[in-house]
Design an enzyme around this catalytic site. Sequence first.
Site, PDB file in Angstrom:
ATOM      1  N   CYS A 133       0.835  -1.205   0.000  1.00  0.00           N
ATOM      2  CA  CYS A 133       0.000   0.000   0.000  1.00  0.00           C
ATOM      3  C   CYS A 133       0.876   1.266   0.000  1.00  0.00           C
ATOM      4  O   CYS A 133       2.017   1.246  -0.476  1.00  0.00           O
ATOM      5  CB  CYS A 133      -0.996  -0.008   1.161  1.00  0.00           C
ATOM      6  N   ASP A 202      -3.161   1.380  10.086  1.00  0.00           N
ATOM      7  CA  ASP A 202      -4.328   2.248  10.276  1.00  0.00           C
ATOM      8  C   ASP A 202      -4.724   2.260  11.741  1.00  0.00           C
ATOM      9  O   ASP A 202      -5.237   3.261  12.242  1.00  0.00           O
ATOM     10  CB  ASP A 202      -5.478   1.792   9.382  1.00  0.00           C
TER      11      ASP A 202
HETATM   12  O1  LIG Z   1      -0.707   7.197   7.985  1.00  0.00           O
HETATM   13  P1  LIG Z   1       0.000   6.620   6.814  1.00  0.00           P
HETATM   14  O2  LIG Z   1       1.299   5.975   7.228  1.00  0.00           O
HETATM   15  O3  LIG Z   1       0.173   7.600   5.677  1.00  0.00           O
HETATM   16  O4  LIG Z   1      -0.931   5.465   6.198  1.00  0.00           O
HETATM   17  C1  LIG Z   1      -1.292   4.352   6.983  1.00  0.00           C
HETATM   18  C2  LIG Z   1      -2.175   3.413   6.243  1.00  0.00           C
HETATM   19  O5  LIG Z   1      -3.307   4.093   5.679  1.00  0.00           O
HETATM   20  C3  LIG Z   1      -3.638   3.472   4.427  1.00  0.00           C
HETATM   21  O6  LIG Z   1      -5.011   3.199   4.364  1.00  0.00           O
HETATM   22  P2  LIG Z   1      -5.962   3.839   3.204  1.00  0.00           P
HETATM   23  O7  LIG Z   1      -5.199   3.915   1.928  1.00  0.00           O
HETATM   24  O8  LIG Z   1      -6.424   5.179   3.737  1.00  0.00           O
HETATM   25  O9  LIG Z   1      -7.130   2.864   3.120  1.00  0.00           O
HETATM   26  C4  LIG Z   1      -2.784   2.222   4.317  1.00  0.00           C
HETATM   27  O10 LIG Z   1      -3.386   1.080   4.890  1.00  0.00           O
HETATM   28  C5  LIG Z   1      -1.548   2.684   5.062  1.00  0.00           C
HETATM   29  O11 LIG Z   1      -0.699   1.622   5.466  1.00  0.00           O
END
Ligand SMILES: O=P(O)(O)OC[C@H]1O[C@H](OP(=O)(O)O)[C@H](O)[C@@H]1O
Length: 320
Positions: A133, A202
């Site tokens: 991701c 998350d």
């Molecule tokens: O806070 P940062 O490290 O940027 O992101 C943390 C997590 O948020 C994202 O979720 P999504 O893409 O919003 O569903 C991913 O799962 C990623 O690992």
Amino acid sequence: MDDPDSRVVSEVRRTADAIGSMEVRGAATIADAAAAALRAQAEQSDATTAADLRAELRAAARTLDDTRPTAVSLPNALRYVLFDLDGETVEAVRDAAVRRATEFCERLEHAQTDLGRVGANRLRDGDTVMTHCHSTDVLACVEAAVAQGKSLSAVVKETRPRMQGHITARELAALGVDVTLVVDSAARRYLNDVDHVLVGADSIAADGSVINKIGTSGLAVNARDRGTPVVCAAQTIKLHPGTLTGHTVDIEMREESEVIDPETAATLGDVRVANPAFDVTPPRYVDAIVTERGQYPPESIVVLMRELFGEATAEPWVEK
Ligand SMILES: O=P(O)(O)OC[C@H]1O[C@H](OP(=O)(O)O)[C@H](O)[C@@H]1O
């Protein structure tokens, strides 16, 4: 006073829509946007009493909280801003909310920089990381390591269905990292070639489980099988206070259309499509959680959570 929900300002509604549609995404980015939206509510409100402004702020927080259920950084941000709004005048409540929101956004930025330095210490010159991701906390670790003069390579999983791996690939390449993009199912094939699996989160539960983008748990199990360490980069804003008292983390189920377009789906006949956005990686598959306060074995994260939250997990925007 009218219904406080009807007094939520358009900037809050726009932010909530952007979070729901994932135009604004990533746990830390969502928290930052939510705090900024509450600040806008405080600044733009025409409430005439302190109680009315508090009610509006709670309504704005509910609107923001109702968007996505899994990243605890969102309710943690709302809780931080609404923490102490006991003033007796509109000005006092407004000033307190604006000050708390601004402070929150500044702390978030510093925390990520500090986390990056902690995480960079795990990375050696010449290492290869595998990512899943897109996580700004992960990127902060790589960026700090590169700033220390280390040369790094990355195997980047594309991360179906929304392909956030493309964002990671682009940002790593811009940092000068040697990037190889792979489909998710190729991850195991490359695990022997990588020194660390580096993922974000998350939410982190009190038992050290990592709740992150769907596919993280399978990757971690495969990494353990191959002896590749799994490191999770997560600011303390990702620690989930509700899990201290036995609550579980809601896993968001998203639209079928993210997995398959409706026309193609129609050609499949009577087929159900499921699209869970996150999964839970048990602590035994995680080697370390990197925070701005240092690195923790997942099993000891509960000590940090107790220190930060005590046992209090009240959600001030739920009170009317
Ligand atoms: O806070 P940062 O490290 O940027 O992101 C943390 C997590 O948020 C994202 O979720 P999504 O893409 O919003 O569903 C991913 O799962 C990623 O690992």
